[in-house]
Write a protein that holds these residues in place. Structure first.
Motif, PDB file in Angstrom:
ATOM      1  N   PHE A  36       0.847  -1.197   0.000  1.00 14.62           N
ATOM      2  CA  PHE A  36       0.000   0.000   0.000  1.00 14.62           C
ATOM      3  C   PHE A  36       0.886   1.252   0.000  1.00 14.62           C
ATOM      4  O   PHE A  36       0.651   2.194  -0.772  1.00 14.62           O
ATOM      5  CB  PHE A  36      -0.907   0.013   1.237  1.00 14.62           C
ATOM      6  CG  PHE A  36      -2.257  -0.617   1.047  1.00 14.62           C
ATOM      7  CD1 PHE A  36      -2.395  -1.881   0.482  1.00 14.62           C
ATOM      8  CD2 PHE A  36      -3.407   0.040   1.458  1.00 14.62           C
ATOM      9  CE1 PHE A  36      -3.637  -2.471   0.317  1.00 14.62           C
ATOM     10  CE2 PHE A  36      -4.661  -0.535   1.295  1.00 14.62           C
ATOM     11  CZ  PHE A  36      -4.780  -1.788   0.727  1.00 14.62           C
ATOM     12  N   ARG A  37       1.885   1.270   0.873  1.00 11.05           N
ATOM     13  CA  ARG A  37       2.728   2.462   1.006  1.00 11.05           C
ATOM     14  C   ARG A  37       3.548   2.739  -0.256  1.00 11.05           C
ATOM     15  O   ARG A  37       3.940   3.883  -0.503  1.00 11.05           O
ATOM     16  CB  ARG A  37       3.671   2.305   2.203  1.00 11.05           C
ATOM     17  CG  ARG A  37       2.948   2.321   3.545  1.00 11.05           C
ATOM     18  CD  ARG A  37       3.910   2.591   4.682  1.00 11.05           C
ATOM     19  NE  ARG A  37       4.989   1.618   4.746  1.00 11.05           N
ATOM     20  CZ  ARG A  37       6.040   1.730   5.543  1.00 11.05           C
ATOM     21  NH1 ARG A  37       6.159   2.791   6.327  1.00 11.05           N
ATOM     22  NH2 ARG A  37       6.971   0.790   5.557  1.00 11.05           N
ATOM     23  N   ARG A  76      -0.837   5.107  -0.750  1.00  7.56           N
ATOM     24  CA  ARG A  76       0.016   5.643   0.315  1.00  7.56           C
ATOM     25  C   ARG A  76      -0.646   6.813   1.045  1.00  7.56           C
ATOM     26  O   ARG A  76      -0.109   7.325   2.033  1.00  7.56           O
ATOM     27  CB  ARG A  76       1.362   6.087  -0.251  1.00  7.56           C
ATOM     28  CG  ARG A  76       1.277   7.259  -1.219  1.00  7.56           C
ATOM     29  CD  ARG A  76       2.665   7.844  -1.509  1.00  7.56           C
ATOM     30  NE  ARG A  76       3.514   6.863  -2.128  1.00  7.56           N
ATOM     31  CZ  ARG A  76       4.002   6.970  -3.360  1.00  7.56           C
ATOM     32  NH1 ARG A  76       3.681   8.036  -4.108  1.00  7.56           N
ATOM     33  NH2 ARG A  76       4.782   6.052  -3.870  1.00  7.56           N
ATOM     34  N   ASP A  77      -1.794   7.233   0.578  1.00  5.92           N
ATOM     35  CA  ASP A  77      -2.569   8.285   1.237  1.00  5.92           C
ATOM     36  C   ASP A  77      -2.774   7.943   2.718  1.00  5.92           C
ATOM     37  O   ASP A  77      -3.133   6.815   3.072  1.00  5.92           O
ATOM     38  CB  ASP A  77      -3.925   8.425   0.524  1.00  5.92           C
ATOM     39  CG  ASP A  77      -4.831   9.431   1.179  1.00  5.92           C
ATOM     40  OD1 ASP A  77      -4.722  10.616   0.861  1.00  5.92           O
ATOM     41  OD2 ASP A  77      -5.654   9.019   2.026  1.00  5.92           O
ATOM     42  N   ILE A 110      -6.133   6.444   3.774  1.00  2.70           N
ATOM     43  CA  ILE A 110      -6.308   5.083   3.278  1.00  2.70           C
ATOM     44  C   ILE A 110      -5.512   4.108   4.136  1.00  2.70           C
ATOM     45  O   ILE A 110      -6.018   3.034   4.513  1.00  2.70           O
ATOM     46  CB  ILE A 110      -5.901   4.988   1.796  1.00  2.70           C
ATOM     47  CG1 ILE A 110      -6.899   5.759   0.921  1.00  2.70           C
ATOM     48  CG2 ILE A 110      -5.818   3.521   1.345  1.00  2.70           C
ATOM     49  CD1 ILE A 110      -6.554   5.774  -0.555  1.00  2.70           C
ATOM     50  N   LEU A 111      -4.268   4.458   4.460  1.00  6.09           N
ATOM     51  CA  LEU A 111      -3.449   3.581   5.288  1.00  6.09           C
ATOM     52  C   LEU A 111      -4.070   3.375   6.671  1.00  6.09           C
ATOM     53  O   LEU A 111      -4.064   2.263   7.213  1.00  6.09           O
ATOM     54  CB  LEU A 111      -2.041   4.163   5.431  1.00  6.09           C
ATOM     55  CG  LEU A 111      -1.175   4.139   4.164  1.00  6.09           C
ATOM     56  CD1 LEU A 111       0.119   4.894   4.397  1.00  6.09           C
ATOM     57  CD2 LEU A 111      -0.888   2.706   3.735  1.00  6.09           C
ATOM     58  N   GLN A 112      -4.614   4.433   7.237  1.00  7.10           N
ATOM     59  CA  GLN A 112      -5.255   4.317   8.546  1.00  7.10           C
ATOM     60  C   GLN A 112      -6.488   3.424   8.465  1.00  7.10           C
ATOM     61  O   GLN A 112      -6.697   2.534   9.298  1.00  7.10           O
ATOM     62  CB  GLN A 112      -5.639   5.699   9.064  1.00  7.10           C
ATOM     63  CG  GLN A 112      -6.288   5.680  10.451  1.00  7.10           C
ATOM     64  CD  GLN A 112      -6.591   7.077  10.956  1.00  7.10           C
ATOM     65  OE1 GLN A 112      -6.196   8.079  10.366  1.00  7.10           O
ATOM     66  NE2 GLN A 112      -7.320   7.159  12.059  1.00  7.10           N
ATOM     67  N   LEU A 135      -9.658   5.056  -2.360  1.00  5.53           N
ATOM     68  CA  LEU A 135      -9.098   4.886  -3.699  1.00  5.53           C
ATOM     69  C   LEU A 135     -10.068   5.410  -4.754  1.00  5.53           C
ATOM     70  O   LEU A 135      -9.661   6.084  -5.708  1.00  5.53           O
ATOM     71  CB  LEU A 135      -8.777   3.416  -3.958  1.00  5.53           C
ATOM     72  CG  LEU A 135      -8.308   3.085  -5.381  1.00  5.53           C
ATOM     73  CD1 LEU A 135      -7.029   3.832  -5.720  1.00  5.53           C
ATOM     74  CD2 LEU A 135      -8.126   1.574  -5.551  1.00  5.53           C
ATOM     75  N   TYR A 136     -11.341   5.100  -4.589  1.00  5.85           N
ATOM     76  CA  TYR A 136     -12.361   5.573  -5.534  1.00  5.85           C
ATOM     77  C   TYR A 136     -12.342   7.101  -5.632  1.00  5.85           C
ATOM     78  O   TYR A 136     -12.374   7.667  -6.733  1.00  5.85           O
ATOM     79  CB  TYR A 136     -13.733   5.075  -5.081  1.00  5.85           C
ATOM     80  CG  TYR A 136     -14.900   5.740  -5.752  1.00  5.85           C
ATOM     81  CD1 TYR A 136     -15.309   5.367  -7.026  1.00  5.85           C
ATOM     82  CD2 TYR A 136     -15.604   6.762  -5.114  1.00  5.85           C
ATOM     83  CE1 TYR A 136     -16.384   5.984  -7.656  1.00  5.85           C
ATOM     84  CE2 TYR A 136     -16.684   7.380  -5.718  1.00  5.85           C
ATOM     85  CZ  TYR A 136     -17.071   6.996  -6.986  1.00  5.85           C
ATOM     86  OH  TYR A 136     -18.133   7.609  -7.595  1.00  5.85           O
TER      87      TYR A 136
END
Length: 471
Positions: A175-176, A182-183, A186-188, A230-231
């Motif tokens: 993801f990162r 990497r947002d 999104i990661l959280q 992501l969308y």
């Protein structure tokens, strides 16, 4: 001589950044006359893509009632507009189709093939909404339903710290490394939302296999916060490309060119979201087995809000189940089609044809909206409706509040979907998971803090108005 914007427009440039940059360049370099004509021919932007004549649609849906006819008409009208999007090469509609927005929006139950283009709006914010089934060797349905009730989480948001499932470090690192995923938000969400199922029509369903009597768990949910994030980012880039490359294309049908750096990063992000979503299902099924002390016999899954690639065609399925092995790298040919909480979950098998284009229905669909269904239920209490439609089943709502819009009457008749699936030879049913019970989010908004605050404010205002009238 100073070249003007009108000169460049006459030579094929359009208003915008490209015109301003070109104007500055030619004047700074003294380009004029025949040299200007040659320079403009070599450097002017490509003509904008316009709407096309719509290619044919495989329409595997028909109406059997007046209400269904209204639904069919809306689906057909929306598909007719949608298919004029210049990237699209083929389209199909499944028997569970229903409108999902204004005309030109891909309906639930819609499938389209886009050439060298990924349309985020055609897989929706609920990316990789999917279904997983686990068959157990030696378990009773009640034990599995009780166990998944402990294991899962429905409703908004994620799990609090200390109650989370662990995300794979390798997947987190992937993801990162992705330009979209990497947002920070999104990661959280990828960590907090693992082991959650959300709301709406997502569920945990338990029943017995009609073929062999074993107990089965079926879960239905998508990629939660990571997919929604992501969308949002994908739609932002797609809108930029839509404005640069086309004219007349609806905003919801914007696309990212698949061979662009953004397109390649978005495609990779979709594959990672797919892995995350599968892991989300897996962690709930594994936890359920552990809590119930049950042994797994088999487990498989399939997605239905996703994009699948074959050559330079990107197949977008908005609520349609793929049955083409090329689109399913990790299944054994059997796919899952749930209908409603009172009907069996179908296990199907099929092959791609010119009629199904490699897809089957994903469920039962709706003939009208959630709010319209609630209005149609007027005159009976919530308890009466719930008791009637769930008779003999162990149906639970995680929030404690019944959601009338998710009861069986809210959906198309299961028999209609099954009949049309057979009539159009979309798939064959190889087994049925007969219902024992299920869990859904329920009407969690009824007790949401913002709603309670608004109700308290309204009540206080009413009291003040009443006191004023009495003075």
């Amino acid at each position: 001589m100073t070249v003007t914007g009108r000169d460049l427009i006459d030579l094929g440039f359009e208003q915008g950044k490209a015109l301003a940059g070109a104007l500055a360049y030619v004047n700074a370099n003294g380009i004029e006359g025949d040299a200007l004509v040659a320079w403009a021919a070599a450097n002017k932007p490509a003509p904008r893509i316009v709407l096309q004549d719509a290619p044919a649609i495989r329409f595997n849906l028909e109406a059997e009632t007046e209400l269904e006819q209204e639904n069919v008409d809306k689906v057909r009208q929306s598909m007719d507009v949608l298919m004029r999007t210049p990237t699209l090469r083929a389209g199909a509609v499944m028997p569970d189709a229903c409108p999902a927005g204004p005309d030109g929006t891909i309906p639930v139950g819609g499938v389209v093939a886009a050439q060298n283009a990924i349309h985020p709006g055609m897989h929706s914010a609920d990316i990789c909404c999917s279904v997983m089934i686990t068959e157990f060797e030696n378990a009773e349905p009640k034990d599995i339903l009780d166990a998944v009730h402990q294991a899962t989480h429905f409703g908004p948001g994620g799990r609090p710290n200390g109650m989370r499932y662990t995300m794979s470090p390798d997947l987190y690192d992937a993801f990162r490394a992705n330009g979209y995923l990497r947002d920070k938000k999104i990661l959280q969400a990828a960590q907090e939302h693992l082991g959650t199922q959300g709301d709406g029509n997502h569920f945990a369903f338990v029943g017995r296999s009609k073929a062999n009597g074993t107990t089965c768990l079926v879960t239905h949910h998508g990629s939660r916060g990571p997919g929604a994030g992501l969308y949002k980012l994908g739609m932002k880039d797609a809108e930029r490309f839509r404005k640069e490359l086309s004219t007349g294309v609806l905003k919801q049908n914007a696309w990212i060119p698949a061979d662009s750096p953004e397109g390649e990063a978005y495609w990779d992000a979709l594959q990672l979201i797919r892995k995350w979503t599968k892991a989300n299902h897996n962690c709930l099924h594994a936890a359920t087995a552990r809590i119930a002390n049950a042994d797994m016999k088999d487990r498989f899954w399939n997605e239905h809000n996703f994009v699948f690639r074959k050559g330079d065609l990107y197949w977008h399925a908005k609520g349609a189940t793929p049955i083409d092995d090329e689109m399913l790298p990790d299944t054994g040919g059997i796919q899952i089609v749930p209908l409603n909480m009172a009907e069996p979950v179908l296990l199907i098998r099929s092959n791609p044809t010119e009629v199904n284009l490699g897809f089957a229905p994903h469920g039962a669909g709706r003939n009208y909206s959630r709010s319209a269904h609630k209005r149609a239920m007027g005159g009976r209490t919530e308890a009466e409706i719930f008791a009637e439609e769930t008779n003999g089943l162990d149906v639970r709502f995680y929030s404690g509040n019944v959601d009338i819009s998710e009861l069986p009457s809210a959906y198309k008749p299961a028999a209609t979907v099954r009949d049309q699936m057979a009539r159009y030879k979309l798939a064959d049913v190889v087994d049925e998971i007969e219902p024992y019970g299920s869990i859904m989010a329920g009407d969690w908004e009824r007790d949401a803090p913002w709603r309670k605050k608004a109700q308290a404010k309204h009540a206080a205002r009413a009291r003040l108005e009443d006191e004023a009238r009495r003075r």
